[in-house]
Design an enzyme around this catalytic site. Sequence first.
Site, PDB file in Angstrom:
ATOM      1  N   GLN A   1       0.838  -1.200   0.000  1.00 27.70           N
ATOM      2  CA  GLN A   1       0.000   0.000   0.000  1.00 27.70           C
ATOM      3  C   GLN A   1       0.877   1.256   0.000  1.00 27.70           C
ATOM      4  O   GLN A   1       1.690   1.439   0.907  1.00 27.70           O
ATOM      5  CB  GLN A   1      -0.886   0.016   1.254  1.00 27.70           C
ATOM      6  CG  GLN A   1      -1.825   1.202   1.317  1.00 27.70           C
ATOM      7  CD  GLN A   1      -2.619   1.224   2.614  1.00 27.70           C
ATOM      8  OE1 GLN A   1      -2.047   1.337   3.687  1.00 27.70           O
ATOM      9  NE2 GLN A   1      -3.929   1.115   2.511  1.00 27.70           N
TER      10      GLN A   1
ATOM     11  N   GLU B   1      -9.803  -1.987   5.379  1.00 25.57           N
ATOM     12  CA  GLU B   1      -8.575  -2.111   6.177  1.00 25.57           C
ATOM     13  C   GLU B   1      -8.892  -2.038   7.675  1.00 25.57           C
ATOM     14  O   GLU B   1      -8.305  -2.739   8.481  1.00 25.57           O
ATOM     15  CB  GLU B   1      -7.591  -1.003   5.776  1.00 25.57           C
ATOM     16  CG  GLU B   1      -6.224  -1.168   6.405  1.00 25.57           C
ATOM     17  CD  GLU B   1      -5.203  -0.152   5.904  1.00 25.57           C
ATOM     18  OE1 GLU B   1      -5.540   0.674   5.037  1.00 25.57           O
ATOM     19  OE2 GLU B   1      -4.061  -0.186   6.398  1.00 25.57           O
TER      20      GLU B   1
END
Length: 389
Positions: free
Chosen positions: A128, A246
């Site tokens: 990420q 997330e």
Amino acid sequence: MDLRYSDADEAFRKEVRAWLDDAVPAYGPPPPPDHWVERRAYDTGWQRQLHDAGFAGLNWPEEYGGRGLPATQQLVFLEEYAASGAPYVGINFVGNAHAGPTLIAEGTEEQRRFHLPRILKGESVWCQGFSEPEAGSDLASLKTRAVRDGDDYVVHGQKIWSTRAHVADYGELLVRTDADAPKHQGITWLIVDMHQPGIEVRPMKTLDGESHFCEVFFDGARVPVHNRVGEENDGWRVTNVTLRFERGTAFAQHIITLRSQLRRTVALAATTGTADDPGFQRQVGRLEARIDALWRMTQRCVTEAEASGLPSPLGSAVKLGYSEAGQELTRLGMSLLGRRAIGNDGSESEEARVLHDYLWSFQYTIAAGTSQIQRNLIAERILGMPKGR
Ligand SMILES: Cc1cc2nc3c(=O)[nH]c(=O)nc-3n(C[C@H](O)[C@H](O)[C@H](O)COP(=O)(O)OP(=O)(O)OC[C@H]3O[C@@H](n4cnc5c(N)ncnc54)[C@H](O)[C@@H]3O)c2cc1C
């Protein structure tokens, strides 16, 4: 919402347990922590085994290689998974936990068909690239820019704290595509191929002596326009989808793992003569109750995500509770060992594990949004309080 497990769920539990009983001991222990090439092979090899046995992407659509199972069976799987001591998802975390789900929710058909089966088979690893040196909690102030050049975006800038970027094939990349627009309206979400000129990945050493994170420098890296997720300048909306996964469902495995960590701590107390101490027992009781409550909230998040396609903001409360309970648990382990933890005799010992878990736990209240940010989100999005200035 009915969180009781049905007969079909219990039958699925037996199937999962039988497979794990054989597969986990046969797969063996992981390689040493900082051996990243071996770790990638170990984690992706395990992901492949899960896939081949039909236990990858349990709630992902079947047309992209998932099983399309109900949320309750995903939860049953996690309970059995944690109890079996199976390998940590590790390198496959970003792909499985939020990149894949973001593509399911927001990607094009072409993106889903290409990426989702590869993630599930352990053929591609994701990282990420959101945070920057001056854009963490205030993520929307990010500066990495992308300029259109024909059918590509050309990227310049820097990311930081990109977990395991040094072994990743693809990245979730946030870039600024309109420098003049208000900050939330000039961001675009891209899929970046990490194996190309114009990207330099530099691992960083952390408190525990390992290199989990990287700085990533972009100097003319190219991203084809067809790798854009959502519209140009609509990336903040897509980012919030990623962050909901997330914070909302990605931590489910971690929460259930706290239970086994608490059991190990109780076993450790038996070796230090502390098991019968009323203060210790009270702390264990409180932690057990908190972990139970967190698991119930996780069940709610996972089933809500199934119903609406997206985890609810309740995920922020789960993430906050998990982070703080996790830190308290590792402090409890350290208090049992005292100085023994510091003078431990090598990485395989129980003392070394307790010390490592303690040092690692500092990141719980920072990763995926700090506790202060989760509290802001709870105030604004769950309790409906006015936005802070
Ligand atoms: C283990 C770990 C893994 C990570 N992995 C990744 C990754 O793979 N990719 C990625 O892009 N990033 C990753 N991060 C980065 C992470 O998202 C950021 O560290 C986090 O969002 C905080 O940003 P910051 O470090 O810049 O701190 P800052 O934003 O500078 O915050 C500093 C302090 O100020 C407080 N603060 C800031 N703003 C407010 C506010 N509005 N109200 C109240 N308090 C506030 C914060 O809570 C914090 O205590 C990871 C971090 C960790 C620890």
